[in-house]
Design a protein around this motif. Structure first.
Motif, short mmCIF file in Angstrom:
data_model
loop_
_atom_site.label_atom_id
_atom_site.label_comp_id
_atom_site.label_asym_id
_atom_site.label_seq_id
_atom_site.Cartn_x
_atom_site.Cartn_y
_atom_site.Cartn_z
N ILE A 147 0.73 -1.29 0.11
CA ILE A 147 -0.07 -0.07 -0.05
C ILE A 147 0.82 1.08 0.08
CG2 ILE A 147 -1.62 1.54 1.36
CD1 ILE A 147 -2.87 -1.40 2.28
N LYS A 148 1.97 1.11 0.80
CA LYS A 148 2.93 2.44 0.70
C LYS A 148 3.40 2.83 -0.68
CE LYS A 148 5.70 2.42 4.42
NZ LYS A 148 6.38 1.51 5.35
N LYS A 149 3.67 1.62 -1.20
CA LYS A 149 4.41 1.70 -2.55
C LYS A 149 3.61 2.25 -3.63
CE LYS A 149 7.45 -2.20 -2.41
NZ LYS A 149 7.69 -3.83 -2.79
N THR A 150 2.07 2.27 -3.41
CA THR A 150 1.30 3.16 -4.33
C THR A 150 1.46 4.50 -4.37
OG1 THR A 150 -0.72 3.20 -2.81
CG2 THR A 150 -0.31 0.93 -3.89
N GLY A 151 1.79 5.18 -3.35
CA GLY A 151 1.83 6.68 -3.27
C GLY A 151 0.69 7.15 -2.46
N ASN A 152 -0.36 6.18 -2.14
CA ASN A 152 -1.65 6.61 -1.93
C ASN A 152 -1.38 7.12 -0.06
OD1 ASN A 152 -4.52 6.96 -0.84
ND2 ASN A 152 -4.98 6.19 -2.85
N ARG B 115 -6.52 13.91 13.56
CA ARG B 115 -4.96 14.40 13.71
C ARG B 115 -4.05 14.43 12.36
NH1 ARG B 115 -5.55 10.06 17.32
NH2 ARG B 115 -4.58 8.44 16.07
N SER B 116 -4.64 13.78 11.43
CA SER B 116 -3.65 13.68 10.34
C SER B 116 -4.36 14.71 9.14
CB SER B 116 -3.62 12.29 9.39
OG SER B 116 -4.86 11.93 9.35
N ASP B 117 -5.62 14.97 9.43
CA ASP B 117 -6.36 15.81 8.28
C ASP B 117 -6.44 15.09 7.04
OD1 ASP B 117 -6.37 19.12 7.04
OD2 ASP B 117 -8.14 17.96 7.63
N ARG B 118 -6.33 13.78 6.99
CA ARG B 118 -6.54 13.04 5.51
C ARG B 118 -7.76 13.13 4.86
NH1 ARG B 118 -2.98 9.42 8.43
NH2 ARG B 118 -0.89 9.08 7.42
N SER B 119 -8.63 13.26 5.59
CA SER B 119 -9.86 13.30 5.38
C SER B 119 -10.14 14.73 4.15
CB SER B 119 -11.20 13.46 6.36
OG SER B 119 -10.88 14.31 6.82
N LYS B 120 -9.43 15.73 4.45
CA LYS B 120 -9.36 16.79 3.55
C LYS B 120 -8.24 16.85 2.72
CE LYS B 120 -11.86 19.41 7.08
NZ LYS B 120 -11.69 20.54 8.13
N ASN B 121 -7.39 15.77 2.58
CA ASN B 121 -6.09 15.91 1.76
C ASN B 121 -6.45 15.67 0.25
OD1 ASN B 121 -3.80 15.41 0.59
ND2 ASN B 121 -3.20 13.63 1.80
N ARG B 122 -5.69 16.92 -0.33
CA ARG B 122 -6.25 17.18 -1.76
C ARG B 122 -4.95 16.75 -2.62
NH1 ARG B 122 -11.07 17.01 -2.78
NH2 ARG B 122 -11.13 18.62 -4.59
N GLN B 123 -3.73 16.45 -2.01
CA GLN B 123 -2.63 16.20 -2.88
C GLN B 123 -2.61 14.97 -3.65
OE1 GLN B 123 -0.80 18.80 -1.91
NE2 GLN B 123 0.82 18.37 -3.60
N ALA C 261 3.33 15.09 -4.98
CA ALA C 261 4.15 16.20 -4.20
C ALA C 261 4.24 17.65 -4.77
CB ALA C 261 5.45 15.79 -4.10
N ASN C 262 3.73 17.63 -6.22
CA ASN C 262 3.79 18.82 -7.11
C ASN C 262 2.45 19.13 -7.51
OD1 ASN C 262 3.85 16.54 -8.91
ND2 ASN C 262 4.65 17.86 -10.44
N ILE C 263 1.40 18.37 -7.11
CA ILE C 263 0.08 18.58 -7.75
C ILE C 263 -0.92 18.07 -6.80
CG2 ILE C 263 0.09 16.28 -9.02
CD1 ILE C 263 -1.38 18.00 -11.30
N HIS C 264 -2.07 18.81 -6.88
CA HIS C 264 -3.12 18.29 -6.16
C HIS C 264 -4.50 18.38 -6.94
CE1 HIS C 264 -4.22 22.79 -5.96
NE2 HIS C 264 -2.90 22.97 -5.63
N LEU C 265 -5.75 17.99 -6.18
CA LEU C 265 -6.86 17.87 -6.75
C LEU C 265 -7.50 19.13 -7.39
CD1 LEU C 265 -8.50 15.03 -4.34
CD2 LEU C 265 -7.85 14.87 -6.93
N ASP C 266 -7.10 20.18 -6.71
CA ASP C 266 -7.67 21.55 -7.23
C ASP C 266 -6.90 22.25 -8.17
OD1 ASP C 266 -9.82 21.39 -5.20
OD2 ASP C 266 -8.33 21.85 -3.66
N THR C 267 -5.95 21.66 -8.88
CA THR C 267 -4.93 22.14 -9.84
C THR C 267 -5.82 22.27 -10.98
OG1 THR C 267 -2.78 21.20 -9.14
CG2 THR C 267 -2.88 21.86 -11.19
N ASP C 268 -5.89 23.56 -11.80
CA ASP C 268 -6.62 23.67 -13.04
C ASP C 268 -6.11 22.60 -13.94
OD1 ASP C 268 -7.74 25.72 -11.84
OD2 ASP C 268 -6.33 27.37 -12.60
#
Length: 262
Positions: free
Chosen positions: A83-88, A135-143, A146-153
Protein backbone atom coordinates in the motif's frame (compact mmCIF):
# COMPACT_ATOMS: atom_id res chain seq x y z
CA UNK A 1 -26.23 -13.92 5.43
CA UNK A 2 -23.40 -11.77 4.12
CA UNK A 3 -22.00 -13.42 0.99
CA UNK A 4 -19.19 -11.35 -0.56
CA UNK A 5 -18.31 -11.60 -4.24
CA UNK A 6 -14.92 -13.23 -4.61
CA UNK A 7 -13.24 -10.38 -6.45
CA UNK A 8 -14.93 -7.07 -5.66
CA UNK A 9 -17.50 -6.06 -3.12
CA UNK A 10 -19.31 -2.77 -3.42
CA UNK A 11 -20.75 -2.29 0.04
CA UNK A 12 -22.11 1.23 -0.32
CA UNK A 13 -20.81 4.19 -2.32
CA UNK A 14 -22.77 7.37 -1.71
CA UNK A 15 -21.96 11.01 -1.07
CA UNK A 16 -18.93 12.09 -3.08
CA UNK A 17 -17.62 14.45 -0.40
CA UNK A 18 -17.61 11.87 2.39
CA UNK A 19 -14.30 10.33 3.57
CA UNK A 20 -13.67 7.18 1.54
CA UNK A 21 -12.50 3.95 3.22
CA UNK A 22 -11.80 0.69 1.39
CA UNK A 23 -11.65 -2.75 3.02
CA UNK A 24 -9.18 -5.40 1.89
CA UNK A 25 -10.96 -8.46 3.17
CA UNK A 26 -9.88 -11.94 4.21
CA UNK A 27 -13.05 -13.92 4.91
CA UNK A 28 -16.36 -12.49 6.06
CA UNK A 29 -15.21 -11.25 9.47
CA UNK A 30 -17.53 -8.40 10.55
CA UNK A 31 -17.22 -6.23 7.45
CA UNK A 32 -20.89 -5.88 6.53
CA UNK A 33 -22.02 -4.70 9.95
CA UNK A 34 -19.05 -2.38 10.41
CA UNK A 35 -19.45 -0.93 6.90
CA UNK A 36 -23.08 -0.09 7.63
CA UNK A 37 -22.04 1.58 10.89
CA UNK A 38 -19.35 3.56 9.05
CA UNK A 39 -21.82 4.67 6.41
CA UNK A 40 -24.17 5.83 9.15
CA UNK A 41 -21.27 7.80 10.63
CA UNK A 42 -20.69 9.69 7.37
CA UNK A 43 -18.17 7.54 5.45
CA UNK A 44 -18.15 5.97 2.00
CA UNK A 45 -17.16 2.31 1.99
CA UNK A 46 -16.03 -0.16 -0.65
CA UNK A 47 -14.55 -3.63 -0.23
CA UNK A 48 -12.11 -5.82 -2.15
CA UNK A 49 -11.22 -9.46 -1.68
CA UNK A 50 -8.57 -9.46 -4.43
CA UNK A 51 -5.57 -7.54 -3.14
CA UNK A 52 -4.29 -6.79 -6.65
CA UNK A 53 -7.53 -4.97 -7.52
CA UNK A 54 -7.39 -2.99 -4.29
CA UNK A 55 -3.80 -1.89 -4.95
CA UNK A 56 -4.63 -0.80 -8.51
CA UNK A 57 -7.63 1.10 -7.17
CA UNK A 58 -5.40 2.89 -4.64
CA UNK A 59 -2.98 3.97 -7.37
CA UNK A 60 -5.68 5.80 -9.30
CA UNK A 61 -8.22 6.99 -6.75
CA UNK A 62 -8.36 9.41 -3.87
CA UNK A 63 -8.92 7.22 -0.80
CA UNK A 64 -8.68 8.44 2.79
CA UNK A 65 -8.49 5.10 4.62
CA UNK A 66 -7.60 1.43 4.05
CA UNK A 67 -8.89 -1.24 6.44
CA UNK A 68 -7.14 -4.64 6.46
CA UNK A 69 -9.40 -7.25 8.06
CA UNK A 70 -8.45 -10.64 9.49
CA UNK A 71 -5.26 -11.21 7.49
CA UNK A 72 -2.36 -13.11 9.03
CA UNK A 73 0.41 -11.05 10.59
CA UNK A 74 2.81 -11.69 7.70
CA UNK A 75 0.12 -10.94 5.12
CA UNK A 76 -0.82 -7.72 6.91
CA UNK A 77 2.83 -6.63 6.97
CA UNK A 78 3.19 -7.39 3.27
CA UNK A 79 0.02 -5.47 2.41
CA UNK A 80 1.13 -2.44 4.42
CA UNK A 81 4.36 -2.34 2.38
CA UNK A 82 2.48 -2.74 -0.92
CA UNK A 83 0.00 0.00 0.00
CA UNK A 84 2.85 2.38 0.81
CA UNK A 85 4.33 1.72 -2.65
CA UNK A 86 1.15 2.96 -4.35
CA UNK A 87 1.94 6.47 -3.11
CA UNK A 88 -1.58 6.85 -1.74
CA UNK A 89 -1.45 8.72 1.61
CA UNK A 90 -4.49 6.90 3.01
CA UNK A 91 -4.60 6.09 6.72
CA UNK A 92 -4.07 2.38 7.44
CA UNK A 93 -6.21 0.36 9.85
CA UNK A 94 -5.62 -3.31 10.74
CA UNK A 95 -7.96 -5.71 12.47
CA UNK A 96 -7.43 -9.33 13.52
CA UNK A 97 -9.20 -11.90 15.67
CA UNK A 98 -6.21 -12.08 17.99
CA UNK A 99 -2.73 -10.61 18.05
CA UNK A 100 0.02 -10.25 20.64
CA UNK A 101 1.04 -6.79 21.91
CA UNK A 102 4.45 -7.28 20.27
CA UNK A 103 2.88 -8.00 16.87
CA UNK A 104 0.48 -5.07 17.20
CA UNK A 105 3.46 -2.82 17.92
CA UNK A 106 5.23 -4.21 14.86
CA UNK A 107 2.29 -3.34 12.60
CA UNK A 108 2.02 0.15 14.06
CA UNK A 109 5.75 0.71 13.57
CA UNK A 110 5.43 -0.41 9.93
CA UNK A 111 2.92 2.34 9.23
CA UNK A 112 -0.52 1.28 10.49
CA UNK A 113 -2.35 4.19 12.09
CA UNK A 114 -4.62 2.05 14.27
CA UNK A 115 -5.10 -1.60 15.23
CA UNK A 116 -8.35 -3.24 16.37
CA UNK A 117 -9.13 -6.67 17.79
CA UNK A 118 -12.33 -8.35 16.63
CA UNK A 119 -13.78 -7.86 20.11
CA UNK A 120 -13.50 -4.07 19.81
CA UNK A 121 -17.01 -2.52 19.63
CA UNK A 122 -17.94 -0.83 16.35
CA UNK A 123 -18.65 2.44 18.13
CA UNK A 124 -15.08 2.52 19.46
CA UNK A 125 -13.59 1.58 16.07
CA UNK A 126 -15.44 4.43 14.37
CA UNK A 127 -14.46 6.92 17.08
CA UNK A 128 -10.79 5.95 16.74
CA UNK A 129 -10.94 6.17 12.93
CA UNK A 130 -12.37 9.67 13.23
CA UNK A 131 -9.62 10.57 15.69
CA UNK A 132 -6.96 9.47 13.18
CA UNK A 133 -8.53 11.64 10.50
CA UNK A 134 -8.69 14.60 12.85
CA UNK A 135 -5.02 14.23 13.75
CA UNK A 136 -3.75 13.79 10.22
CA UNK A 137 -6.40 15.78 8.34
CA UNK A 138 -6.28 13.06 5.68
CA UNK A 139 -10.01 13.35 5.08
CA UNK A 140 -9.29 16.79 3.58
CA UNK A 141 -6.16 15.76 1.72
CA UNK A 142 -6.22 17.14 -1.81
CA UNK A 143 -2.67 16.18 -2.74
CA UNK A 144 -2.16 13.87 -5.73
CA UNK A 145 1.64 13.92 -5.86
CA UNK A 146 4.20 16.20 -4.22
CA UNK A 147 3.81 18.77 -7.02
CA UNK A 148 0.07 18.65 -7.83
CA UNK A 149 -3.29 18.48 -6.06
CA UNK A 150 -6.90 17.79 -6.95
CA UNK A 151 -7.70 21.50 -7.19
CA UNK A 152 -5.04 22.16 -9.85
CA UNK A 153 -6.60 23.67 -12.97
CA UNK A 154 -7.01 21.58 -16.10
CA UNK A 155 -3.99 21.89 -18.40
CA UNK A 156 -2.81 20.66 -21.80
CA UNK A 157 -0.03 18.20 -22.51
CA UNK A 158 0.93 17.10 -26.01
CA UNK A 159 -2.50 17.89 -27.42
CA UNK A 160 -4.43 16.16 -24.63
CA UNK A 161 -6.37 17.81 -21.81
CA UNK A 162 -5.39 16.77 -18.28
CA UNK A 163 -8.06 17.01 -15.57
CA UNK A 164 -6.37 16.61 -12.15
CA UNK A 165 -9.67 16.71 -10.26
CA UNK A 166 -10.85 13.58 -12.08
CA UNK A 167 -7.38 11.97 -12.43
CA UNK A 168 -8.12 11.86 -16.14
CA UNK A 169 -6.50 12.48 -19.53
CA UNK A 170 -8.82 13.48 -22.39
CA UNK A 171 -7.73 13.06 -26.01
CA UNK A 172 -11.14 13.86 -27.51
CA UNK A 173 -14.83 13.41 -26.68
CA UNK A 174 -14.69 9.65 -27.23
CA UNK A 175 -11.20 8.85 -25.97
CA UNK A 176 -10.26 9.43 -22.36
CA UNK A 177 -8.47 7.42 -19.70
CA UNK A 178 -7.77 7.44 -15.98
CA UNK A 179 -4.27 8.49 -14.89
CA UNK A 180 -2.32 7.14 -11.96
CA UNK A 181 -1.23 9.74 -9.42
CA UNK A 182 2.47 9.47 -10.20
CA UNK A 183 1.84 9.60 -13.96
CA UNK A 184 -0.22 12.75 -13.40
CA UNK A 185 2.55 14.31 -11.31
CA UNK A 186 5.14 13.48 -13.98
CA UNK A 187 3.00 14.93 -16.77
CA UNK A 188 2.41 18.12 -14.76
CA UNK A 189 6.13 18.55 -14.12
CA UNK A 190 6.99 17.98 -17.79
CA UNK A 191 4.28 20.39 -18.92
CA UNK A 192 5.61 23.01 -16.48
CA UNK A 193 9.19 22.69 -17.77
CA UNK A 194 9.13 22.71 -21.58
CA UNK A 195 12.32 23.04 -23.59
CA UNK A 196 14.73 22.20 -20.77
CA UNK A 197 16.67 19.08 -19.84
CA UNK A 198 14.96 17.37 -16.90
CA UNK A 199 17.12 14.99 -14.91
CA UNK A 200 15.60 11.88 -13.38
CA UNK A 201 16.56 13.10 -9.91
CA UNK A 202 14.79 16.44 -10.35
CA UNK A 203 11.70 14.60 -11.59
CA UNK A 204 11.78 12.23 -8.61
CA UNK A 205 12.16 15.09 -6.12
CA UNK A 206 9.34 17.06 -7.75
CA UNK A 207 6.81 14.22 -7.92
CA UNK A 208 7.73 11.92 -5.02
CA UNK A 209 9.15 14.55 -2.67
CA UNK A 210 12.61 15.75 -1.69
CA UNK A 211 13.34 12.76 0.56
CA UNK A 212 11.87 10.05 -1.66
CA UNK A 213 13.76 6.78 -2.00
CA UNK A 214 12.76 6.08 -5.61
CA UNK A 215 14.95 4.51 -8.28
CA UNK A 216 15.37 5.86 -11.81
CA UNK A 217 14.01 2.58 -13.15
CA UNK A 218 10.68 3.31 -11.45
CA UNK A 219 10.50 6.69 -13.20
CA UNK A 220 11.17 5.01 -16.55
CA UNK A 221 8.32 2.58 -15.90
CA UNK A 222 5.89 5.44 -15.28
CA UNK A 223 7.11 7.24 -18.41
CA UNK A 224 6.48 4.02 -20.35
CA UNK A 225 2.88 3.94 -19.08
CA UNK A 226 2.39 7.50 -20.34
CA UNK A 227 3.89 6.62 -23.73
CA UNK A 228 1.58 3.59 -24.02
CA UNK A 229 -1.45 5.86 -23.53
CA UNK A 230 -0.28 8.19 -26.29
CA UNK A 231 0.51 5.24 -28.56
CA UNK A 232 -3.07 4.07 -28.09
CA UNK A 233 -4.83 7.38 -28.61
CA UNK A 234 -2.44 9.84 -30.28
CA UNK A 235 0.10 7.96 -32.42
CA UNK A 236 2.92 8.26 -29.94
CA UNK A 237 4.61 10.84 -27.76
CA UNK A 238 7.07 12.44 -30.15
CA UNK A 239 7.34 15.62 -28.09
CA UNK A 240 8.99 13.77 -25.18
CA UNK A 241 12.55 12.57 -25.72
CA UNK A 242 14.49 10.28 -23.41
CA UNK A 243 18.08 11.44 -22.94
CA UNK A 244 19.86 8.23 -22.00
CA UNK A 245 21.89 8.53 -18.83
CA UNK A 246 20.50 12.02 -18.19
CA UNK A 247 16.72 12.26 -18.13
CA UNK A 248 14.07 13.76 -20.41
CA UNK A 249 13.36 16.71 -22.67
CA UNK A 250 9.84 17.89 -23.45
CA UNK A 251 9.19 20.02 -26.55
CA UNK A 252 5.81 21.70 -26.13
CA UNK A 253 5.92 22.95 -29.74
CA UNK A 254 5.83 19.41 -31.16
CA UNK A 255 2.19 18.37 -31.24
CA UNK A 256 1.17 14.73 -31.43
CA UNK A 257 -1.24 13.66 -34.12
CA UNK A 258 -4.55 12.26 -33.02
CA UNK A 259 -4.97 8.62 -33.86
CA UNK A 260 -7.56 7.96 -36.53
CA UNK A 261 -9.53 4.79 -35.90
CA UNK A 262 -10.27 2.91 -39.08
Amino acid sequence: MYNPINYLITLRVVGKNKPFIIFIISGEFYVKKLSEELEGAGFRVQGFEKESLALKFLEKNNVQGVFLTNHSLEKSKSLVEEIKKTGNPAALFCSQTQCSPENIAELLNLGCDEFFLKTCPDVEIIARIKAVFRRSDRSKNRQIAANIHLDTDQFNFCGAAINPGHLEIIFDEKNKSKLGKKELGIIYYLASNPGVVISRNSLIHAVWGAHADTRSRSVDQYITKIRVLFEKYAEGLGSLRTLHGIGYWYDAKTLNKKKVNS
